[in-house]
Design an enzyme around this catalytic site. Structure first.
Site, mmCIF file in Angstrom:
data_model
loop_
_atom_site.group_PDB
_atom_site.id
_atom_site.type_symbol
_atom_site.label_atom_id
_atom_site.label_comp_id
_atom_site.label_asym_id
_atom_site.label_seq_id
_atom_site.Cartn_x
_atom_site.Cartn_y
_atom_site.Cartn_z
ATOM 1 N N ARG A 1 -8.330 -10.505 10.213
ATOM 2 C CA ARG A 1 -9.140 -9.909 9.159
ATOM 3 C C ARG A 1 -8.632 -10.404 7.802
ATOM 4 O O ARG A 1 -7.474 -10.823 7.668
ATOM 5 C CB ARG A 1 -9.079 -8.384 9.206
ATOM 6 C CG ARG A 1 -7.702 -7.785 9.017
ATOM 7 C CD ARG A 1 -7.771 -6.276 8.747
ATOM 8 N NE ARG A 1 -8.416 -5.543 9.806
ATOM 9 C CZ ARG A 1 -7.812 -4.622 10.574
ATOM 10 N NH1 ARG A 1 -6.510 -4.372 10.407
ATOM 11 N NH2 ARG A 1 -8.483 -3.967 11.490
ATOM 12 N N ASP B 1 3.935 -6.274 -16.591
ATOM 13 C CA ASP B 1 2.827 -7.223 -16.741
ATOM 14 C C ASP B 1 3.238 -8.533 -17.405
ATOM 15 O O ASP B 1 2.495 -9.516 -17.350
ATOM 16 C CB ASP B 1 1.692 -6.591 -17.551
ATOM 17 C CG ASP B 1 0.971 -5.498 -16.798
ATOM 18 O OD1 ASP B 1 1.164 -5.387 -15.574
ATOM 19 O OD2 ASP B 1 0.212 -4.744 -17.432
ATOM 20 N N MET C 1 -0.975 -4.962 -10.232
ATOM 21 C CA MET C 1 -1.179 -4.569 -11.614
ATOM 22 C C MET C 1 -1.386 -5.795 -12.504
ATOM 23 O O MET C 1 -0.994 -6.906 -12.156
ATOM 24 C CB MET C 1 -0.020 -3.722 -12.110
ATOM 25 C CG MET C 1 -0.051 -2.302 -11.553
ATOM 26 S SD MET C 1 1.225 -1.236 -12.273
ATOM 27 C CE MET C 1 0.679 0.358 -11.669
ATOM 28 N N GLY D 1 4.515 3.021 -19.762
ATOM 29 C CA GLY D 1 4.781 3.158 -18.333
ATOM 30 C C GLY D 1 6.244 2.916 -18.016
ATOM 31 O O GLY D 1 6.905 2.120 -18.677
ATOM 32 N N ARG E 1 -9.963 -5.621 4.522
ATOM 33 C CA ARG E 1 -9.332 -4.369 4.106
ATOM 34 C C ARG E 1 -8.585 -4.566 2.790
ATOM 35 O O ARG E 1 -8.258 -5.691 2.407
ATOM 36 C CB ARG E 1 -8.337 -3.885 5.180
ATOM 37 C CG ARG E 1 -8.942 -3.720 6.577
ATOM 38 C CD ARG E 1 -9.883 -2.543 6.655
ATOM 39 N NE ARG E 1 -10.479 -2.429 7.983
ATOM 40 C CZ ARG E 1 -9.934 -1.744 8.991
ATOM 41 N NH1 ARG E 1 -8.778 -1.128 8.825
ATOM 42 N NH2 ARG E 1 -10.540 -1.695 10.158
ATOM 43 N N GLN F 1 4.931 -1.054 -7.553
ATOM 44 C CA GLN F 1 5.461 -2.202 -8.295
ATOM 45 C C GLN F 1 6.370 -1.784 -9.440
ATOM 46 O O GLN F 1 7.187 -2.578 -9.907
ATOM 47 C CB GLN F 1 4.302 -3.023 -8.868
ATOM 48 C CG GLN F 1 3.388 -3.610 -7.824
ATOM 49 C CD GLN F 1 2.025 -3.950 -8.403
ATOM 50 O OE1 GLN F 1 1.799 -5.064 -8.868
ATOM 51 N NE2 GLN F 1 1.112 -3.001 -8.382
#
Length: 341
Positions: free
Chosen positions: A162, A127, A169, A10, A265, A273
């Protein structure tokens, strides 16, 4: 000496900073010649090699992504993959490779190194799950983006009272979720390392509503409920055996709404990211990695990966760095229990 530079997996903020650093020092101090491999390992399979010199890397330091392109290609999943890689390197007279990638790209590099290909690895992934290094570049940028998103979501959550679920990720590890969740003042943080109890999550959410506060739940894409399973878009696997993760955030919001009778939501940050301008720290770390990687090439110290230990850049065997993922230590997760709920 002719050195090839490859970016795989990625895209990630800071890749261009590594390329720039490797080429600048390699040309100016060691008089190396450079070529770029297009689209990761795919470029070596397709013989897609481009010239790479100082003029090609000028001005790319602040740019996200990679000027060389990337892909999730596994050379060992293609017919005669090893031979084709070797033939491409030989036809372009490439003596060594600098391989910039995460667990999958460096895993392939480890096997190619065993097969005699001279290479040095540079760890990258948002990550932060590559073993052997304290941090990978790209992580700091991703955490900053996620934290800013959480900050913004607090005000809209409070305006409508809410619950908002933020999916970040993190397939195997919850580093982004934990860092951004703590920095952004989240009330619940869910990571892959610790299967969660949905009843407990809903109880924490209710507790926040009882004090007239709109809760924020941060969840890593790889997090799973107890006795549950990963949420996936489909069952198709990429060339490294991974499914496409997505859906845990939406599932959580639905469960929270049903169990608490409060509106919930989901915001999925996804590739936001990974894109855009790298942070100052990621530019700094990527630059240092590049400088030390080309030193390793010069010294013939192949089959190694550069890594950050404290403030020092060290070299570790690629085999050690790719043997397992670096995950969040349970004690670190537990440090922040006072802020959960």
């Amino acid at each position: 000496m002719r050195v090839g530079v490859l970016t795989g997996g990625g895209d990630c903020p800071g890749l261009n900073a590594v390329i720039r650093s490797v080429v600048r020092k390699g040309v100016q101090e060691y008089a190396f010649d450079f070529v770029g491999v297009r689209d990761g390992w795919l470029g070596l399979l397709k013989n897609d090699i481009v010239p790479l010199d100082i003029s090609a890397v000028r001005g790319i330091l602040p740019r996200g992504g990679t000027i060389l392109g990337s892909s999730r290609t596994n050379p060992f999943k293609h017919e005669d993959g090893l031979r084709r890689v070797q033939d491409t390197l030989a036809s372009h007279e490439v003596d060594a490779l600098v391989v910039i990638g995460g667990e999958d790209t460096l895993g392939a590099a480890t096997e190619l190194s065993r097969q005699g290909i001279k290479l040095v690895g540079v760890p990258k992934t948002i990550d932060n799950d590559v073993s052997g290094t304290d941090y990978t570049f790209g992580f700091d940028t991703a955490v900053g983006i996620a934290t800013e998103a959480i900050d913004r979501l607090h005000t809209t959550a409070e305006s409508h009272m809410r619950a908002l679920v933020v999916e970040v990720m993190g397939r195997h590890s919850g580093w982004i979720a934990l860092h951004a969740g703590v920095a952004g003042g989240a009330n619940v943080i869910l990571v892959p390392e610790r299967p969660f109890d949905i009843d407990q999550v809903c109880e924490l959410v209710k507790r926040r509503f009882e004090i007239n506060y709109a809760p924020i739940v941060v969840v890593a894409e790889g997090a799973v409920p107890k006795e549950g399973q990963l949420m996936v878009k489909d069952q198709a696997l990429d060339e490294f055996g991974h499914v496409r993760l997505s859906g845990i955030g939406e599932w959580l919001a639905q469960e929270i709404s049903a169990r608490t009778e409060k509106d919930a939501r989901t915001t999925v940050l996804g590739h936001i990211q990974r894109g855009g301008t790298p942070s100052a720290f990621d530019r700094w770390l990527a630059t240092r990695f590049g400088l030390h990687a080309i030193d390793a090439v010069k010294e013939g110290d192949f089959g190694r990966m550069v890594a950050l230990r404290g403030t020092r850049i060290v070299r570790v065997p690629l085999e050690d760095a790719t043997a397992q993922n670096k995950v969040v230590d349970p004690s670190l997760y537990d440090e922040f229990e006072a802020f959960y709920g």
